[in-house]
Every structure is written in structure tokens, then in C-alpha cells.
Design an enzyme around this catalytic site. Structure first.
Site, PDB file in Angstrom:
ATOM      1  N   SER A 185       0.829  -1.203   0.000  1.00  0.00           N
ATOM      2  CA  SER A 185       0.000   0.000   0.000  1.00  0.00           C
ATOM      3  C   SER A 185       0.863   1.253   0.000  1.00  0.00           C
ATOM      4  O   SER A 185       1.953   1.268   0.602  1.00  0.00           O
ATOM      5  CB  SER A 185      -0.919   0.022   1.220  1.00  0.00           C
ATOM      6  OG  SER A 185      -1.621   1.246   1.307  1.00  0.00           O
ATOM      7  N   TYR A 230      -3.223  -1.190  10.019  1.00  0.00           N
ATOM      8  CA  TYR A 230      -3.140  -1.631   8.620  1.00  0.00           C
ATOM      9  C   TYR A 230      -1.786  -1.274   8.024  1.00  0.00           C
ATOM     10  O   TYR A 230      -1.135  -2.111   7.366  1.00  0.00           O
ATOM     11  CB  TYR A 230      -4.268  -0.982   7.815  1.00  0.00           C
ATOM     12  CG  TYR A 230      -4.178  -1.260   6.334  1.00  0.00           C
ATOM     13  CD1 TYR A 230      -4.558  -2.497   5.821  1.00  0.00           C
ATOM     14  CD2 TYR A 230      -3.709  -0.297   5.446  1.00  0.00           C
ATOM     15  CE1 TYR A 230      -4.471  -2.767   4.468  1.00  0.00           C
ATOM     16  CE2 TYR A 230      -3.624  -0.555   4.090  1.00  0.00           C
ATOM     17  CZ  TYR A 230      -4.004  -1.788   3.604  1.00  0.00           C
ATOM     18  OH  TYR A 230      -3.913  -2.055   2.262  1.00  0.00           O
TER      19      TYR A 230
END
Length: 248
Positions: free
Chosen positions: A127, A140
Site C-alpha cells: 500500500s 493496517y
């Protein structure tokens, strides 16, 4: 004909990547927890398998059934948006079990055949929040940053064996199911803590601002395709307008 195994093909990046590789004439081993044949076009080049990256037996069975593969795309992941205080430890553990340990589990499963052939490519999808952290994504981000560090070290130990490793870093993709799944998980776990609610709601509103740079699923598919087919591609490949902006 080359073969790619892709995890997390039930929706979003994984599903679109599987479709693209099929269109390009590859053999595609598309995996998901509960296979849905209707999601992908019928093809002699398609193998659809059940796979839970958090389960050793499931991973062993899927990789065994897939047969020889050339490229592994670790795409399966769980999204999560909340303050750390609003994140139950069992939720944090499940996120790491899928996003981080699941990636390691898949890599371990394919390495014996890659080592035997002295060839193979691993593509780990992480990400862009690991490039520029954002609030409410601490857990996350940690799970994906761990994969980045793992991948970079892994590349050094596998290079002498003829095995390559790359990272694709997507930006925010509000038009996929990833964000909606993260919000559903948030709701199921009680939402934002009261002390953070005003701030959290302002952050969510900012994320949904019309016209803000965003990532399309096609951007991620293109980045994964480049990683798989372009030997000159760098190890880290951002995907999406917002992710690319972080390189400037």
C-alpha cells in the site's frame, strides 16, 4: 505459456488482475476463500481454487493443486480503518495474520519449486500508506510496512537462487470493495471510539472529497503486469495517481 497464481481473486485488484492475465494468454490460477466460477470467463487456461492464506493446510493444498507456477501475486488482504484504541487486539491479530503472515506463508509454499528451477517471481501487493502514513490506519499500515521490509530482505536472500521479488504499492481505490469491506468491519467492531469520532469523521470526509487523486483498479493491474513482464521494472512500483504523487 507462463502460469501465475493470484490470491484474493473474489473482487477488486485480484479479480481484475486475473482477468487481465487471462486476456494476455497466461495460465491463471485464481484463488479465493470460496470460489465463484461466475466471476471469471470460462477458459481452458483458468484454474479456480479455494485458498485461505491464514491456513497452512489450505495453502499447501492450493499450491500443490496449482502445479508449476512462474509468478506468485500475493494480493489477498484485509483493510482496516480506526484509531489504535478502537482496534481490538484480535482484529489486529487477524489483519497481520492475513496481510503479513499470509504473504509469508504463500512465499514459503512456492519457494521449493522456484529453487528447484532456479527461477520464479514473487509480487507482493502492499500500500502507498507505507510511503506516507495517514491517520486511523496505524494497524493496517504496520501490517503492510512489515511486508515491504520482508520483501526487501527476502529479495537479497533469493537473488542468488535466481528468484526475483517485487512490491506493488496501490494508492486509495474508493471504487473497489476493499474500502467498503473495511468500513463494514469497522461497524461490526463498534465504530470509532467516542474520543476520536469528530476527528475520524473529518478524516473520512476528506478521503471522499470529489476530485482528489485516486487509484483505479486498472492502475494496479498495469503495475502488477509490469512487475511480471518487465525485467527492468524497479523493485517498488507505485500504482495510481495518488501513489505516484508521493514519489515527487
Amino acid at each position: 505459456m507462463k502460469t501465475v497464481l493470484i490470491t484474493g481473486c473474489s473482487s477488486g485488484f485480484g479479480l481484475d488482475t486475473a482477468r487481465h492475465f487471462l486476456e494476455q494468454g497466461w495460465k491463471v490460477v485464481a484463488t479465493m476463500r470460496s470460489p465463484k466460477p461466475e466471476l471469471l470467463p470460462a477458459s481452458d487456461n483458468l484454474v479456480l481454487l479455494p485458498l485461505d492464506v491464514t491456513n497452512d493446510e489450505s495453502v499447501h493444498d492450493a499450491v500443490g493443486a496449482a502445479g508449476p507456477i512462474d509468478v506468485l501475486v500475493n494480493n489477498a488482504g484485509i483493510g482496516w480503518l480506526n484509531a489504535l484504541e478502537g482496534t481490538p487486539i484480535d482484529v489486529a491479530r487477524s489483519i497481520f495474520e492475513t496481510n503479513t503472515i499470509g504473504t509469508m506463508r504463500m512465499v514459503r509454499a512456492v519457494l521449493p519449486q522456484f529453487r528447484e528451477r532456479k527461477a520464479g517471481l514473487i509480487i507482493n501487493v502492499t500500500s502507498s500508506v507505507t510511503m506516507k502514513p495517514l491517520p486511523l490506519l496505524s494497524v493496517y499500515t504496520a501490517s503492510k510496512a512489515a511486508v515491504n521490509a520482508f520483501t526487501e530482505s527476502l529479495a537479497l536472500e533469493l537473488a542468488p537462487l535466481g528468484i526475483a521479488v517485487k512490491i506493488v504499492l496501490p494508492g486509495a481505490a474508493p471504487d473497489t470493495s476493499f474500502g467498503s469491506n473495511a468500513m463494514a468491519l469497522l461497524t461490526a467492531n463498534g465504530g470509532f471510539p467516542e474520543a476520536y469520532s469528530d476527528f475520524a469523521n473529518s478524516v473520512v470526509s476528506a478521503m471522499r472529497t470529489p476530485g482528489a487523486p485516486k487509484t483505479l483498479s486498472s492502475d494496479v493491474v498495469d503495475a502488477i503486469w509490469r512487475a511480471a513482464t518487465d525485467p527492468s521494472a524497479p523493485m517498488r512500483i507505485p500504482a495510481g495517481a495518488d501513489a505516484l504523487a508521493l514519489e515527487d
